[in-house]
Design a protein around this motif. Structure first.
Motif, PDB file in Angstrom:
ATOM      1  N   ASP A 381      41.265  34.149  39.724  1.00  0.00           N
ATOM      2  CA  ASP A 381      41.176  35.334  38.885  1.00  0.00           C
ATOM      3  C   ASP A 381      41.207  36.599  39.735  1.00  0.00           C
ATOM      4  O   ASP A 381      40.188  37.055  40.234  1.00  0.00           O
ATOM      5  CB  ASP A 381      39.878  35.278  38.060  1.00  0.00           C
ATOM      6  CG  ASP A 381      39.745  36.519  37.188  1.00  0.00           C
ATOM      7  OD1 ASP A 381      40.763  37.217  36.992  1.00  0.00           O
ATOM      8  OD2 ASP A 381      38.618  36.780  36.723  1.00  0.00           O
ATOM      9  N   PRO A 382      42.413  37.163  39.883  1.00  0.00           N
ATOM     10  CA  PRO A 382      42.530  38.368  40.727  1.00  0.00           C
ATOM     11  C   PRO A 382      41.679  39.526  40.179  1.00  0.00           C
ATOM     12  O   PRO A 382      41.270  40.403  40.920  1.00  0.00           O
ATOM     13  CB  PRO A 382      44.010  38.715  40.697  1.00  0.00           C
ATOM     14  CG  PRO A 382      44.676  37.721  39.829  1.00  0.00           C
ATOM     15  CD  PRO A 382      43.706  36.722  39.358  1.00  0.00           C
ATOM     16  N   MET A 383      41.402  39.494  38.850  1.00  0.00           N
ATOM     17  CA  MET A 383      40.618  40.592  38.265  1.00  0.00           C
ATOM     18  C   MET A 383      39.175  40.568  38.763  1.00  0.00           C
ATOM     19  O   MET A 383      38.445  41.536  38.607  1.00  0.00           O
ATOM     20  CB  MET A 383      40.572  40.495  36.736  1.00  0.00           C
ATOM     21  CG  MET A 383      41.912  40.386  36.082  1.00  0.00           C
ATOM     22  SD  MET A 383      43.028  41.655  36.625  1.00  0.00           S
ATOM     23  CE  MET A 383      44.519  41.008  35.938  1.00  0.00           C
ATOM     24  N   SER A 384      38.759  39.423  39.294  1.00  0.00           N
ATOM     25  CA  SER A 384      37.376  39.331  39.763  1.00  0.00           C
ATOM     26  C   SER A 384      37.201  40.017  41.110  1.00  0.00           C
ATOM     27  O   SER A 384      36.125  40.024  41.678  1.00  0.00           O
ATOM     28  CB  SER A 384      36.964  37.866  39.882  1.00  0.00           C
ATOM     29  OG  SER A 384      37.613  37.274  40.994  1.00  0.00           O
ATOM     30  N   MET A 385      38.275  40.584  41.627  1.00  0.00           N
ATOM     31  CA  MET A 385      38.205  41.249  42.921  1.00  0.00           C
ATOM     32  C   MET A 385      37.141  42.339  42.909  1.00  0.00           C
ATOM     33  O   MET A 385      37.061  43.149  41.992  1.00  0.00           O
ATOM     34  CB  MET A 385      39.571  41.858  43.242  1.00  0.00           C
ATOM     35  CG  MET A 385      39.690  42.382  44.663  1.00  0.00           C
ATOM     36  SD  MET A 385      41.318  43.120  44.914  1.00  0.00           S
ATOM     37  CE  MET A 385      42.407  41.708  44.847  1.00  0.00           C
ATOM     38  N   ARG A 386      36.319  42.317  43.954  1.00  0.00           N
ATOM     39  CA  ARG A 386      35.268  43.330  44.039  1.00  0.00           C
ATOM     40  C   ARG A 386      35.883  44.624  44.568  1.00  0.00           C
ATOM     41  O   ARG A 386      36.542  44.598  45.607  1.00  0.00           O
ATOM     42  CB  ARG A 386      34.176  42.850  44.976  1.00  0.00           C
ATOM     43  CG  ARG A 386      33.000  43.795  45.049  1.00  0.00           C
ATOM     44  CD  ARG A 386      31.960  43.292  46.014  1.00  0.00           C
ATOM     45  NE  ARG A 386      30.839  44.224  46.025  1.00  0.00           N
ATOM     46  CZ  ARG A 386      30.062  44.422  47.075  1.00  0.00           C
ATOM     47  NH1 ARG A 386      30.263  43.734  48.186  1.00  0.00           N
ATOM     48  NH2 ARG A 386      29.077  45.288  47.014  1.00  0.00           N
ATOM     49  N   THR A 387      35.703  45.728  43.862  1.00  0.00           N
ATOM     50  CA  THR A 387      36.271  46.988  44.338  1.00  0.00           C
ATOM     51  C   THR A 387      35.251  48.103  44.320  1.00  0.00           C
ATOM     52  O   THR A 387      35.554  49.233  44.663  1.00  0.00           O
ATOM     53  CB  THR A 387      37.469  47.421  43.459  1.00  0.00           C
ATOM     54  OG1 THR A 387      37.017  47.513  42.110  1.00  0.00           O
ATOM     55  CG2 THR A 387      38.605  46.448  43.534  1.00  0.00           C
ATOM     56  N   LEU A 388      34.033  47.797  43.897  1.00  0.00           N
ATOM     57  CA  LEU A 388      33.018  48.831  43.735  1.00  0.00           C
ATOM     58  C   LEU A 388      31.700  48.352  44.310  1.00  0.00           C
ATOM     59  O   LEU A 388      31.386  47.170  44.258  1.00  0.00           O
ATOM     60  CB  LEU A 388      32.812  49.111  42.242  1.00  0.00           C
ATOM     61  CG  LEU A 388      34.038  49.592  41.475  1.00  0.00           C
ATOM     62  CD1 LEU A 388      33.795  49.433  39.991  1.00  0.00           C
ATOM     63  CD2 LEU A 388      34.339  51.043  41.804  1.00  0.00           C
ATOM     64  N   ALA A 394      32.859  53.282  37.888  1.00  0.00           N
ATOM     65  CA  ALA A 394      34.217  52.753  37.845  1.00  0.00           C
ATOM     66  C   ALA A 394      35.183  53.400  38.825  1.00  0.00           C
ATOM     67  O   ALA A 394      36.186  52.811  39.191  1.00  0.00           O
ATOM     68  CB  ALA A 394      34.763  52.873  36.436  1.00  0.00           C
ATOM     69  N   SER A 395      34.895  54.622  39.259  1.00  0.00           N
ATOM     70  CA  SER A 395      35.866  55.284  40.131  1.00  0.00           C
ATOM     71  C   SER A 395      35.308  55.635  41.495  1.00  0.00           C
ATOM     72  O   SER A 395      35.817  56.499  42.184  1.00  0.00           O
ATOM     73  CB  SER A 395      36.405  56.546  39.471  1.00  0.00           C
ATOM     74  OG  SER A 395      37.331  56.180  38.489  1.00  0.00           O
ATOM     75  N   ASP A 396      34.224  54.952  41.881  1.00  0.00           N
ATOM     76  CA  ASP A 396      33.687  55.198  43.219  1.00  0.00           C
ATOM     77  C   ASP A 396      34.618  54.555  44.233  1.00  0.00           C
ATOM     78  O   ASP A 396      34.749  53.345  44.297  1.00  0.00           O
ATOM     79  CB  ASP A 396      32.288  54.601  43.309  1.00  0.00           C
ATOM     80  CG  ASP A 396      31.676  54.855  44.677  1.00  0.00           C
ATOM     81  OD1 ASP A 396      32.309  55.573  45.470  1.00  0.00           O
ATOM     82  OD2 ASP A 396      30.581  54.336  44.912  1.00  0.00           O
ATOM     83  N   THR A 397      35.320  55.393  45.021  1.00  0.00           N
ATOM     84  CA  THR A 397      36.345  54.854  45.913  1.00  0.00           C
ATOM     85  C   THR A 397      35.768  54.391  47.239  1.00  0.00           C
ATOM     86  O   THR A 397      36.475  53.832  48.059  1.00  0.00           O
ATOM     87  CB  THR A 397      37.402  55.937  46.206  1.00  0.00           C
ATOM     88  OG1 THR A 397      36.739  57.087  46.677  1.00  0.00           O
ATOM     89  CG2 THR A 397      38.194  56.257  44.971  1.00  0.00           C
ATOM     90  N   SER A 398      34.448  54.627  47.462  1.00  0.00           N
ATOM     91  CA  SER A 398      33.921  54.391  48.811  1.00  0.00           C
ATOM     92  C   SER A 398      34.038  52.937  49.247  1.00  0.00           C
ATOM     93  O   SER A 398      34.292  52.650  50.414  1.00  0.00           O
ATOM     94  CB  SER A 398      32.484  54.886  48.899  1.00  0.00           C
ATOM     95  OG  SER A 398      31.709  54.260  47.917  1.00  0.00           O
ATOM     96  N   PHE A 399      33.898  51.982  48.314  1.00  0.00           N
ATOM     97  CA  PHE A 399      34.004  50.572  48.693  1.00  0.00           C
ATOM     98  C   PHE A 399      35.388  50.259  49.250  1.00  0.00           C
ATOM     99  O   PHE A 399      35.533  49.679  50.325  1.00  0.00           O
ATOM    100  CB  PHE A 399      33.719  49.677  47.475  1.00  0.00           C
ATOM    101  CG  PHE A 399      33.839  48.212  47.772  1.00  0.00           C
ATOM    102  CD1 PHE A 399      32.772  47.517  48.328  1.00  0.00           C
ATOM    103  CD2 PHE A 399      35.024  47.522  47.535  1.00  0.00           C
ATOM    104  CE1 PHE A 399      32.878  46.178  48.632  1.00  0.00           C
ATOM    105  CE2 PHE A 399      35.130  46.183  47.835  1.00  0.00           C
ATOM    106  CZ  PHE A 399      34.064  45.503  48.393  1.00  0.00           C
ATOM    107  N   MET A 400      36.405  50.702  48.499  1.00  0.00           N
ATOM    108  CA  MET A 400      37.767  50.412  48.941  1.00  0.00           C
ATOM    109  C   MET A 400      38.091  51.163  50.235  1.00  0.00           C
ATOM    110  O   MET A 400      38.789  50.654  51.104  1.00  0.00           O
ATOM    111  CB  MET A 400      38.779  50.790  47.850  1.00  0.00           C
ATOM    112  CG  MET A 400      38.801  49.867  46.651  1.00  0.00           C
ATOM    113  SD  MET A 400      38.889  48.121  47.068  1.00  0.00           S
ATOM    114  CE  MET A 400      40.473  48.000  47.845  1.00  0.00           C
TER     115      MET A 400
END
Lengths: 500, 351
Positions: A381-388, A394-400
């Protein structure tokens, strides 16, 4: 006492005829590989004394036909041949490995590496975007496949080399057997003092070829046996007698019990003597095609076993790369969370088409370039990718962005960032190939020089043979003329004088 | 030294192979336009080219990120400018109302106008880019102002004062329209918040949530405009005070015109402050946009530099290679010609 002149002339006729035969044989073999030109040796026959006017010549006698050959050059050539053979193999194999990496190109490492981080950068602008998550997953798949492909290609090459090794060992055995049987034929032919020219040419050919494959020591010694002189030839290879006059030893291959390098393909061969003696494959003094094949097949870059940068070295470098890269990326990816739940990269088990293992089952020592893969979680499940860091932001870019920063992480490898490491591999490969090529070229010119010296001594030259042809033809004609003249004289004295 | 025909042939062949090999390399350079075909041709060039290629691709990604950032900011800029205009209009209405006669119809008109304008401001506050609300910090899936009557699915503690535009019941306790719930109030599950209320999951909870875009090596820019929750909280309270006072005066005669004038004058100051806040946000945004513009043009320059460096590194100089090829070709031709002379004749031709 009578007709001596006729006998003398006949000997000249025969000698000229023999000369024509030798010349014609030389011309016929002008293009035969390894053929040494032959010359007719002749001397004046023993003169007759006691006729009151001193010694009278009795014509010519042909002593033998010998080949023109300089064994000193042969020996020198055979000490240079092995290095040429070794580096010829290395040049070929290095360029094959180079083609497996496919650099420089717009489709190789640059593409997949930048693709991976481009995917991350894109996702960083909208960390909740499903489209970008799928995009990054696809980039990750391309990245892992790149390593899978190279690793499996390299393993195939290693197996090809293993097959080459077996063939080469067979060739050594064939040559040894052939040389042994030629020894026998030569001994039989030469026992009465004649020189077995063409047999010796053939044997020299075999020894030349043998010296390209493995470095050898050739020795020919004279022995007195029952009043006859016989020559005995011994060839030593890797410290053992490969051929000892009428005896010979063979080599054989055996599948290794324990892998030399953990990256090795299955079923690689070791070489051993059939008589049980040990054959040292690690011998640093060995050279020849066999050595080239062994170095390329077993060279892991470091350690006692084989310090050449062969296929295992490159596989190992890639394995190290994916392990270190995956570990650093996964660590960053699971930051602040349970690392057994989150992983970007893991590996497949069983065969490469198998499913990847999950983050929980991850054991980095099991990870290799061949089984490198995206994690089970992302595979399913690619949607399970952690991005935050926090799902509600929802738009915190610091993780990425933190993940993205690994691209320029100079601490990741001792060679520098992940790009530098791969560039170091490519450069190393290029330098290895270039070095082998340089050695090959140097060695080529040495061997060529010696070969030319040998040709200069031994090769048939058509123009020269024509000169001899005319020389012998003239001698023949002259001898025939003498007989003709004597015939006239006898005709006059025997028939005309007694019949008047 | 004795020289044989065979030696001539082999020397000739070696020479011709060398010629052809050199021509082959030059030919490959001309066909591909690249100095090297394999890494071993020149490992140094290969390594350098690889690094430069990576930089070029990075540059492209940064450029695409700045485009994203620009679009986001343009969207924000439009919204801010509209909010400013609308606030200005409301302020004008206030000035008019604070000095003019106020009959019943006038009051109703003013009240309706102000409420209509407030709705427009709400729309601007909920402006989205690519499906993401631009003014809500990291919580881009949440609107700044509730657009429909919303039932809370989970308990929510207020981080900032919340103005209620309508009557709301929280856990059995009823709060009248115009109440401002102080920070720290807990909204229980199933509380129904009316449309037009500031979103309690956003309000006061998006401080310092700046969305960073990567626009260079270790260089990021914040694309979103912050503190909009505070500005909107101010607007909603100011408007609420106006409209509830007008409404009160319509229903209750004890509220005098002077009272209304007073409220209008009071809120006039509030609107002036809010206008100042919006202007400041606009100025900040303008500064960021000009930084992005600058970065974008610098990226373009960088790309040109990188491309020319890459070209210098790996591309051939066509004239040079062409001249080289011609020289090699001439050598090859003369070698062939010499070969044709030297290997054709033997003594046999003259016997």
């Amino acid at each position: 006492m009578g007709f001596l002149e006729l006998n003398i002339a006949t000997s000249g006729l025969f000698a000229a005829q023999r000369g024509l035969q030798v010349t014609s044989n030389n011309i016929s073999n002008a293009n035969t590989t390894g053929y040494s030109r032959q010359v007719l040796n002749q001397k004046a026959s023993s003169p007759l004394g006691g006729i009151g006017v001193g010694l009278t010549g009795t014509g010519v006698s042909t002593t033998n036909i010998s080949r023109v050959r300089d064994s000193y050059i042969d020996q020198k050539l055979r000490t240079q041949n092995p290095k040429l053979g070794e580096y010829t193999v290395k040049v070929t194999q290095n360029s094959i490995i180079e083609s497996a990496f496919g650099e420089p190109s717009d489709t190789g490492f640059t593409k997949v590496f930048n693709g991976l981080f481009k995917g991350m950068s894109q996702l960083s602008t909208d960390p909740s975007s499903d489209v970008y998550k799928i995009g990054l997953k696809e980039e990750m798949v391309s990245f892992t496949k790149y390593f899978n492909t190279i690793a499996s290609t390299l393993k195939n090459y290693q197996q090809d080399l293993n097959f080459d090794l077996k063939n080469t060992v067979n060739e050594i055995n064939n040559l040894a057997t052939h040389i042994q049987s030629l020894n026998k034929q030569i001994m039989e032919a030469e026992i009465y003092g004649d020189e077995a020219n063409s047999l010796r040419d053939e044997r020299d050919n075999c020894i030349d070829r043998l010296s390209e494959i493995i470095d050898i020591e050739v020795q020919e010694t004279e022995h007195e046996v029952e009043g006859n002189t016989i020559n005995k030839l011994t060839i030593k290879a890797a410290g053992q007698n490969l051929v000892d006059h009428l005896n010979y030893n063979t080599l054989q291959v055996k599948v290794r019990q324990a892998k030399l390098n953990e990256e090795d393909a299955e079923g690689l061969y070791d070489i051993e003597w059939s008589n049980g003696a040990r054959f040292s494959m690690k011998d640093a003094n060995m050279s020849g095609e066999l050595k080239g094949i062994i170095d390329m097949r077993d060279g892991c870059g470091t350690g006692e076993s084989n310090s050449y940068n062969g296929i295992p070295y490159y596989i190992k470098s890639l394995d190290n790369y994916v392990r270190q890269f995956a570990e650093t990326m996964n660590k960053q990816y699971s930051k602040g969370e349970d690392s057994s739940k989150y992983a970007l990269f893991t590996y497949t088990t069983g065969n490469t088409s198998g499913k990847p293992v999950s983050a929980a089952d991850l054991d980095y020592t099991q990870m290799t370039a061949s089984n490198f893969s995206i994690s089970k979680e992302l595979f399913e499940d690619p949607m399970s990718m952690r991005t935050l860091y926090d799902d509600s932001d929802a738009s915190d870019t610091s993780f990425m962005l933190d993940l993205l920063r690994q691209k320029d992480n100079k601490e990741m490898f001792k060679e520098g960032d992940p790009k530098d490491y791969m560039i170091a591999i490519f450069s190393g490969l290029g330098i290895g190939g270039k070095e082998a090529e340089m050695y090959q070229n140097t060695q080529k010119s040495v061997v060529q020089n010696l070969t030319n010296q040998r040709l200069s001594v031994s090769q048939v030259d058509i123009t020269e043979e024509f000169t001899y042809l005319i020389q012998y033809q003239q001698a023949y004609q002259a001898a025939a003329k003498v007989i003709n003249t004597m015939d006239g004289i006898y005709e006059t004295t025997l028939f005309k004088l007694g019949n008047f | 030294m004795r020289v044989t025909n065979g030696m001539l042939v082999s020397t000739t062949l070696t020479g011709l192979y060398n010629n052809m090999n050199a021509m082959n390399k030059t030919y490959a350079q001309m066909v591909s336009g690249k100095k090297i075909q394999t890494v071993s041709d020149d490992p140094i060039i290969a390594g350098r080219a690889l690094k430069l290629k990576t930089s070029v691709l990075e540059n492209e990604q940064y450029k695409s990120n700045t485009k994203e950032a620009t679009s986001w900011m343009e969207m924000t800029e439009g919204a801010l400018s509209n909010i400013h205009d609308i606030l200005q209009t409301i302020r004008t209405k206030c000035v008019e109302a604070a000095t003019g006669t106020l009959e019943k119809e006038d009051k109703e008109v003013i009240k309706n106008e102000i409420e209509e304008l407030w709705k427009q401001i709400q729309e601007e506050g909920n402006v989205s880019y690519g499906g993401r609300y631009v003014f809500t910090g990291y919580k881009t899936s949440e609107p700044l102002v509730l657009t429909t009557d919303t039932t809370l699915k989970e308990e929510c503690m207020l981080e900032a004062d919340l103005y209620l535009p309508k009557k709301v019941t929280i856990g059995g306790e009823t709060f009248e329209k115009g109440t401002t719930l102080p920070a720290g109030t807990i909204l229980t599950v199933d509380t129904v918040l009316p449309a037009g209320t500031l979103n309690p999951t956003v309000n006061g909870k998006i401080t310092d949530q700046s969305i960073q875009y990567e626009i260079g090596v270790n260089s990021t820019i914040s694309v979103n405009t912050q503190k909009m929750d505070k500005i909107f909280s101010g607007i909603s309270q100011a408007i609420g005070k106006l409209s509830s006072k007008i409404e009160a005066s319509l229903n209750d005669d004890s509220v005098t015109t002077e009272d209304l004038y007073k409220v209008f004058n009071e809120q006039l100051e509030a609107f002036d402050d809010l206008l100042g806040d919006v202007s400041k946000a606009t100025t900040d945004l303008g500064a960021k946009m000009s930084r992005v513009d600058y970065v974008e043009s610098r990226l373009a320059d960088q790309k040109t530099t990188l491309k020319s460096l890459l070209s210098d590194t790996e591309d051939i100089d066509i004239e040079e290679v062409y001249v080289k090829f011609n020289t090699q070709y001439a050598t090859y031709q003369s070698a062939l010609q010499a070969t044709s002379k030297i290997i054709t004749n033997t003594l046999a031709d003259y016997l």
